[in-house]
Design a protein around this motif. Structure first.
Motif, PDB file in Angstrom:
ATOM      1  N   PRO A   1      -7.060   4.220 -14.497  1.00  0.00           N
ATOM      2  CA  PRO A   1      -6.215   4.735 -13.423  1.00  0.00           C
ATOM      3  C   PRO A   1      -5.470   3.599 -12.738  1.00  0.00           C
ATOM      4  CG  PRO A   1      -8.468   4.554 -12.655  1.00  0.00           C
ATOM      5  CD  PRO A   1      -8.489   4.197 -14.119  1.00  0.00           C
ATOM      6  N   PRO A   2      -4.397   3.915 -12.009  1.00  0.00           N
ATOM      7  CA  PRO A   2      -3.671   2.849 -11.297  1.00  0.00           C
ATOM      8  C   PRO A   2      -4.514   2.251 -10.182  1.00  0.00           C
ATOM      9  CG  PRO A   2      -2.825   5.010 -10.697  1.00  0.00           C
ATOM     10  CD  PRO A   2      -3.774   5.227 -11.833  1.00  0.00           C
ATOM     11  N   ARG A   3      -4.431   0.942 -10.050  1.00  0.00           N
ATOM     12  CA  ARG A   3      -5.110   0.224  -8.961  1.00  0.00           C
ATOM     13  C   ARG A   3      -4.096  -0.717  -8.333  1.00  0.00           C
ATOM     14  NH1 ARG A   3      -9.097   0.905 -12.879  1.00  0.00           N
ATOM     15  NH2 ARG A   3     -11.046   1.793 -12.072  1.00  0.00           N
ATOM     16  N   SER A   4      -3.707  -0.407  -7.114  1.00  0.00           N
ATOM     17  CA  SER A   4      -2.617  -1.139  -6.490  1.00  0.00           C
ATOM     18  C   SER A   4      -3.051  -2.540  -6.077  1.00  0.00           C
ATOM     19  CB  SER A   4      -2.101  -0.384  -5.265  1.00  0.00           C
ATOM     20  OG  SER A   4      -1.118  -1.143  -4.596  1.00  0.00           O
ATOM     21  N   ALA A   5      -2.195  -3.495  -6.381  1.00  0.00           N
ATOM     22  CA  ALA A   5      -2.413  -4.869  -5.925  1.00  0.00           C
ATOM     23  C   ALA A   5      -1.592  -5.163  -4.685  1.00  0.00           C
ATOM     24  CB  ALA A   5      -2.032  -5.848  -7.036  1.00  0.00           C
ATOM     25  N   HIS A   6      -0.895  -4.116  -4.169  1.00  0.00           N
ATOM     26  CA  HIS A   6       0.020  -4.324  -3.052  1.00  0.00           C
ATOM     27  C   HIS A   6      -0.491  -3.696  -1.759  1.00  0.00           C
ATOM     28  CE1 HIS A   6       3.001  -5.627  -6.027  1.00  0.00           C
ATOM     29  NE2 HIS A   6       2.639  -4.573  -6.733  1.00  0.00           N
TER      30      HIS A   6
ATOM     31  N   ASP B   1       7.809   0.409  -3.322  1.00  0.00           N
ATOM     32  CA  ASP B   1       8.545   0.682  -4.558  1.00  0.00           C
ATOM     33  C   ASP B   1       7.844   0.067  -5.759  1.00  0.00           C
ATOM     34  OD1 ASP B   1      10.412   2.003  -3.028  1.00  0.00           O
ATOM     35  OD2 ASP B   1      11.783   0.292  -2.903  1.00  0.00           O
ATOM     36  N   ALA B   2       7.289  -1.134  -5.563  1.00  0.00           N
ATOM     37  CA  ALA B   2       6.653  -1.843  -6.680  1.00  0.00           C
ATOM     38  C   ALA B   2       5.441  -1.085  -7.201  1.00  0.00           C
ATOM     39  CB  ALA B   2       6.255  -3.253  -6.247  1.00  0.00           C
ATOM     40  N   GLU B   3       4.582  -0.593  -6.301  1.00  0.00           N
ATOM     41  CA  GLU B   3       3.374   0.079  -6.781  1.00  0.00           C
ATOM     42  C   GLU B   3       3.680   1.464  -7.358  1.00  0.00           C
ATOM     43  OE1 GLU B   3       0.570   0.365  -3.667  1.00  0.00           O
ATOM     44  OE2 GLU B   3       1.825   1.583  -2.346  1.00  0.00           O
ATOM     45  N   ILE B   4       4.707   2.139  -6.858  1.00  0.00           N
ATOM     46  CA  ILE B   4       5.104   3.413  -7.457  1.00  0.00           C
ATOM     47  C   ILE B   4       5.629   3.179  -8.872  1.00  0.00           C
ATOM     48  CG2 ILE B   4       6.683   5.365  -7.299  1.00  0.00           C
ATOM     49  CD1 ILE B   4       4.427   5.468  -5.293  1.00  0.00           C
ATOM     50  N   GLN B   5       6.415   2.106  -9.048  1.00  0.00           N
ATOM     51  CA  GLN B   5       6.890   1.766 -10.392  1.00  0.00           C
ATOM     52  C   GLN B   5       5.726   1.452 -11.320  1.00  0.00           C
ATOM     53  OE1 GLN B   5       9.591  -1.489  -9.735  1.00  0.00           O
ATOM     54  NE2 GLN B   5      11.369  -0.148  -9.468  1.00  0.00           N
ATOM     55  N   GLU B   6       4.782   0.633 -10.852  1.00  0.00           N
ATOM     56  CA  GLU B   6       3.628   0.266 -11.671  1.00  0.00           C
ATOM     57  C   GLU B   6       2.775   1.490 -12.006  1.00  0.00           C
ATOM     58  OE1 GLU B   6       1.565  -2.728  -9.529  1.00  0.00           O
ATOM     59  OE2 GLU B   6       3.152  -4.229  -9.729  1.00  0.00           O
ATOM     60  N   THR B   7       2.741   2.464 -11.121  1.00  0.00           N
ATOM     61  CA  THR B   7       1.982   3.690 -11.382  1.00  0.00           C
ATOM     62  C   THR B   7       2.668   4.555 -12.427  1.00  0.00           C
ATOM     63  OG1 THR B   7       1.077   3.707  -9.129  1.00  0.00           O
ATOM     64  CG2 THR B   7       1.099   5.801 -10.321  1.00  0.00           C
ATOM     65  N   LEU B   8       3.996   4.645 -12.369  1.00  0.00           N
ATOM     66  CA  LEU B   8       4.737   5.542 -13.254  1.00  0.00           C
ATOM     67  C   LEU B   8       4.988   4.965 -14.638  1.00  0.00           C
ATOM     68  CD1 LEU B   8       7.369   6.945 -10.738  1.00  0.00           C
ATOM     69  CD2 LEU B   8       5.581   8.257 -11.894  1.00  0.00           C
ATOM     70  N   VAL B   9       5.095   3.643 -14.756  1.00  0.00           N
ATOM     71  CA  VAL B   9       5.438   3.045 -16.042  1.00  0.00           C
ATOM     72  C   VAL B   9       4.476   3.464 -17.161  1.00  0.00           C
ATOM     73  CG1 VAL B   9       5.475   0.842 -17.301  1.00  0.00           C
ATOM     74  CG2 VAL B   9       6.811   1.109 -15.210  1.00  0.00           C
ATOM     75  N   PRO B  10       3.131   3.414 -16.986  1.00  0.00           N
ATOM     76  CA  PRO B  10       2.258   3.879 -18.071  1.00  0.00           C
ATOM     77  C   PRO B  10       2.496   5.337 -18.455  1.00  0.00           C
ATOM     78  CG  PRO B  10       1.006   2.596 -16.477  1.00  0.00           C
ATOM     79  CD  PRO B  10       2.350   2.841 -15.873  1.00  0.00           C
ATOM     80  N   SER B  11       2.775   6.194 -17.481  1.00  0.00           N
ATOM     81  CA  SER B  11       3.051   7.605 -17.796  1.00  0.00           C
ATOM     82  C   SER B  11       4.345   7.729 -18.585  1.00  0.00           C
ATOM     83  CB  SER B  11       3.137   8.417 -16.501  1.00  0.00           C
ATOM     84  OG  SER B  11       1.894   8.452 -15.833  1.00  0.00           O
ATOM     85  N   TYR B  12       5.368   6.986 -18.209  1.00  0.00           N
ATOM     86  CA  TYR B  12       6.624   6.998 -18.969  1.00  0.00           C
ATOM     87  C   TYR B  12       6.376   6.521 -20.393  1.00  0.00           C
ATOM     88  CZ  TYR B  12      10.031   7.875 -15.189  1.00  0.00           C
ATOM     89  OH  TYR B  12      10.787   8.438 -14.195  1.00  0.00           O
TER      90      TYR B  12
ATOM     91  N   THR C   1      -8.982   5.178  -1.319  1.00  0.00           N
ATOM     92  CA  THR C   1      -8.228   6.394  -1.020  1.00  0.00           C
ATOM     93  C   THR C   1      -6.770   6.225  -1.415  1.00  0.00           C
ATOM     94  OG1 THR C   1      -9.717   6.906   0.822  1.00  0.00           O
ATOM     95  CG2 THR C   1      -7.565   7.985   0.814  1.00  0.00           C
ATOM     96  N   HIS C   2      -6.220   5.068  -1.145  1.00  0.00           N
ATOM     97  CA  HIS C   2      -4.836   4.772  -1.522  1.00  0.00           C
ATOM     98  C   HIS C   2      -4.661   4.904  -3.035  1.00  0.00           C
ATOM     99  CE1 HIS C   2      -0.907   3.003  -0.627  1.00  0.00           C
ATOM    100  NE2 HIS C   2      -1.046   2.277  -1.723  1.00  0.00           N
ATOM    101  N   ASP C   3      -5.598   4.347  -3.794  1.00  0.00           N
ATOM    102  CA  ASP C   3      -5.510   4.418  -5.256  1.00  0.00           C
ATOM    103  C   ASP C   3      -5.682   5.848  -5.764  1.00  0.00           C
ATOM    104  OD1 ASP C   3      -5.088   1.731  -5.359  1.00  0.00           O
ATOM    105  OD2 ASP C   3      -7.122   1.188  -5.966  1.00  0.00           O
ATOM    106  N   LEU C   4      -6.457   6.674  -5.059  1.00  0.00           N
ATOM    107  CA  LEU C   4      -6.600   8.075  -5.461  1.00  0.00           C
ATOM    108  C   LEU C   4      -5.263   8.806  -5.354  1.00  0.00           C
ATOM    109  CD1 LEU C   4     -10.030   9.131  -3.896  1.00  0.00           C
ATOM    110  CD2 LEU C   4      -9.514   8.721  -6.304  1.00  0.00           C
ATOM    111  N   TYR C   5      -4.515   8.526  -4.309  1.00  0.00           N
ATOM    112  CA  TYR C   5      -3.187   9.134  -4.188  1.00  0.00           C
ATOM    113  C   TYR C   5      -2.288   8.697  -5.345  1.00  0.00           C
ATOM    114  CZ  TYR C   5      -3.915  11.066   0.516  1.00  0.00           C
ATOM    115  OH  TYR C   5      -4.353  11.807   1.580  1.00  0.00           O
ATOM    116  N   LEU C   6      -2.380   7.426  -5.745  1.00  0.00           N
ATOM    117  CA  LEU C   6      -1.575   6.958  -6.869  1.00  0.00           C
ATOM    118  C   LEU C   6      -2.028   7.617  -8.177  1.00  0.00           C
ATOM    119  CD1 LEU C   6      -1.306   3.130  -6.071  1.00  0.00           C
ATOM    120  CD2 LEU C   6       0.367   4.937  -5.594  1.00  0.00           C
ATOM    121  N   THR C   7      -3.331   7.773  -8.353  1.00  0.00           N
ATOM    122  CA  THR C   7      -3.834   8.448  -9.551  1.00  0.00           C
ATOM    123  C   THR C   7      -3.351   9.888  -9.605  1.00  0.00           C
ATOM    124  OG1 THR C   7      -5.814   7.046  -9.507  1.00  0.00           O
ATOM    125  CG2 THR C   7      -5.915   9.044 -10.850  1.00  0.00           C
ATOM    126  N   LEU C   8      -3.261  10.520  -8.441  1.00  0.00           N
ATOM    127  CA  LEU C   8      -2.755  11.891  -8.378  1.00  0.00           C
ATOM    128  C   LEU C   8      -1.351  11.982  -8.965  1.00  0.00           C
ATOM    129  CD1 LEU C   8      -3.079  14.807  -7.404  1.00  0.00           C
ATOM    130  CD2 LEU C   8      -2.218  14.067  -5.173  1.00  0.00           C
TER     131      LEU C   8
END
Length: 460
Positions: free
Chosen positions: A314-319, A329-340, A269-276
């Motif tokens: 899709p993003p998969r958090s390791a944190h 902050d780290a997982e939000i950065q890791e999620t956004l970097v591929p989109s950037y 569920t956490h990773d689904l929010y990040l994928t969103l």
């Protein structure tokens, strides 16, 4: 049976369900109310709704049919007058099956028995009680087979080279013949059905590195007049302050969504929010560059900017450490970097400032709650559904995501996520292409050109 178009509203003491059922016999309407579960059946229509609070079918309840409009209106009394029913506009949530409730059954303790015959009788009675208990549980669970979430930490068992992907890794086979279609965004080639998660990530990064064009980025950095206009544009879903209400078209789209219930672990569920976050980034980029007027390139743009589509990554958090939803902050950065990275590599306008503006759009949409997010997903889904190739990404991601957002997502979590996204700091160094050096070189080249022009004018 056909699920009719319907809408729900409420008064102080009742809930009103309006169904579009043309050409029926009003005398054949069957209505059943079982606490929160309401079923309405009239051939060939069947509607089953699961409300958040109990209802009654009493003398104040009614059912009226207007043959001129084909509308059947069912009014049901609230068990507790004045109680507010939540999420009546989330049609997929109302259509979701009722979850099985915990049930306590009485137990019988045999103290003593006189003879073997009595022992046999007690044993038979025990077996009968067990069968009755199983039947009762099946009925309580709406006759659905019981499901349990697999334990985390166990290695996956795979007897095939084919890998699953999409929403909660539920799908496969959609890309089996991808080489025979004009799928320009697929970065996994003919191995799309067999790549592991690690291979998908590696191929995505390699493809981005190969396609990044320093000259294109430098040109957009120096000649950014039009990009600044795009940055200054305000998204109507963010600026609109009127009370939210789904349109008729949106209601029809939601009724076409699959009827599913998802069993996800906390980490899933956490990773689904990040994928969103990545989905909304692609949506906001296309909305901003097209001024919310989709173009023939919109499906390509959104698909190409979404790692979960183009590389099934899709993003998969390791944190994630469990417990309440906290987004570091780290997982939000890791999620956004591929989109950037993708926004600086593939579309027409390649600007870090534009990517930053899209991040702020994503945060604002998340903070407005799941109804606004759902509206964005429906718009995105409508664009992809009408594309002859990229519709598959709607099938493996957006269909399920749209159902999940309505039934399972929480406004409180979306707000927390939005706050984390707006505070996120995506440094250019994280992108990996020495953007600061490229920008400095461009500015120095402009200064040299300016100085040369000044010297030429003085000599003249």
């Amino acid at each position: 049976m056909i699920t009719p178009r319907f809408s729900c509203s409420q008064t102080e003491n009742a809930v009103v369900v309006s169904m579009y059922c043309p050409s029926i016999r009003a005398a054949d309407v069957e209505i059943n109310v079982d606490e929160t579960l309401v079923t309405v059946h009239v051939n060939p229509y069947f509607l089953r709704l699961n409300f958040s609070k109990p209802l009654l079918e009493d003398d104040q309840s009614s059912a009226n049919y207007d043959p001129s409009t084909g509308t059947l209106t069912v009014t049901l009394t609230k068990e507790h007058p004045g109680e507010a029913f939540d999420d009546l506009d989330l049609l997929a949530k109302l259509l979701a099956p009722r979850r099985a409730a915990d049930k306590v059954t009485p137990s019988i303790e045999v103290v003593a028995s006189e003879n073997a015959a009595e022992d046999d009788l007690v044993a038979q009675a025990g077996r009968l009680s067990l069968e009755n208990e199983e039947l009762a549980q099946a009925e309580e669970n709406d006759w659905q087979l019981p499901q349990e979430v697999p334990q985390e930490g166990l290695p996956p068992l795979s007897l095939s080279t084919q890998k699953h992907y999409g929403f909660l890794d539920m799908h496969s086979g959609y890309l089996r013949h991808v080489l025979h279609t004009e799928n320009e965004v697929n970065e996994l080639g003919g191995d799309a059905e067999e790549c592991t998660k690690e291979e998908r990530t590696a191929r995505r990064i390699k493809h981005e590195d190969e396609k990044f064009d320093e000259e294109h980025y430098m040109a957009d950095f120096m000649d950014d007049e039009y990009i600044q206009e795009l940055i200054d544009w305000i998204h109507p879903h963010i600026s609109d302050g009127t009370p939210f209400q789904y349109t008729e078209k949106e209601n029809k789209e939601m009724l076409r969504l699959p009827r599913k219930e998802y069993i996800a672990t906390e980490s899933q569920t956490h990773d689904l929010y990040l994928t969103l976050v990545t989905l909304l980034f692609s949506y906001t980029y296309d909305s901003r560059t097209s001024q919310h007027d989709p173009t023939p390139e919109s499906a390509w743009t959104m698909s190409n900017l979404t790692p979960a589509f183009t590389a099934l990554d899709p993003p998969r958090s390791a944190h994630y450490s469990g417990g309440p939803h906290v987004f570091t902050d780290a997982e939000i950065q890791e999620t956004l970097v591929p989109s950037y990275r993708r926004s600086l590599t593939f579309p027409l306008y390649r600007s870090f400032a534009l990517a930053e503006r899209c991040r702020k759009d994503v945060a604002a949409l998340l903070q407005k709650g799941k109804r606004t997010v759902m509206r964005c997903l429906l718009e995105m889904k409508d664009i992809l559904d009408h594309h002859e190739v990229y519709y598959i990404y709607s099938k493996i991601w957006l269909d399920d995501f749209s159902v999940w957002i309505q039934a399972e997502a929480h406004d409180e979590v979306l707000k927390v996520l939005g706050d984390a996204v707006v505070k996120a700091k995506v440094d250019k160094a994280l992108i990996g292409w020495d953007l600061d050096i490229i920008e400095s070189a461009a500015l120095q080249a402009e200064d040299r050109e300016t100085d040369s022009d000044d010297e030429s004018s003085e000599s003249d």
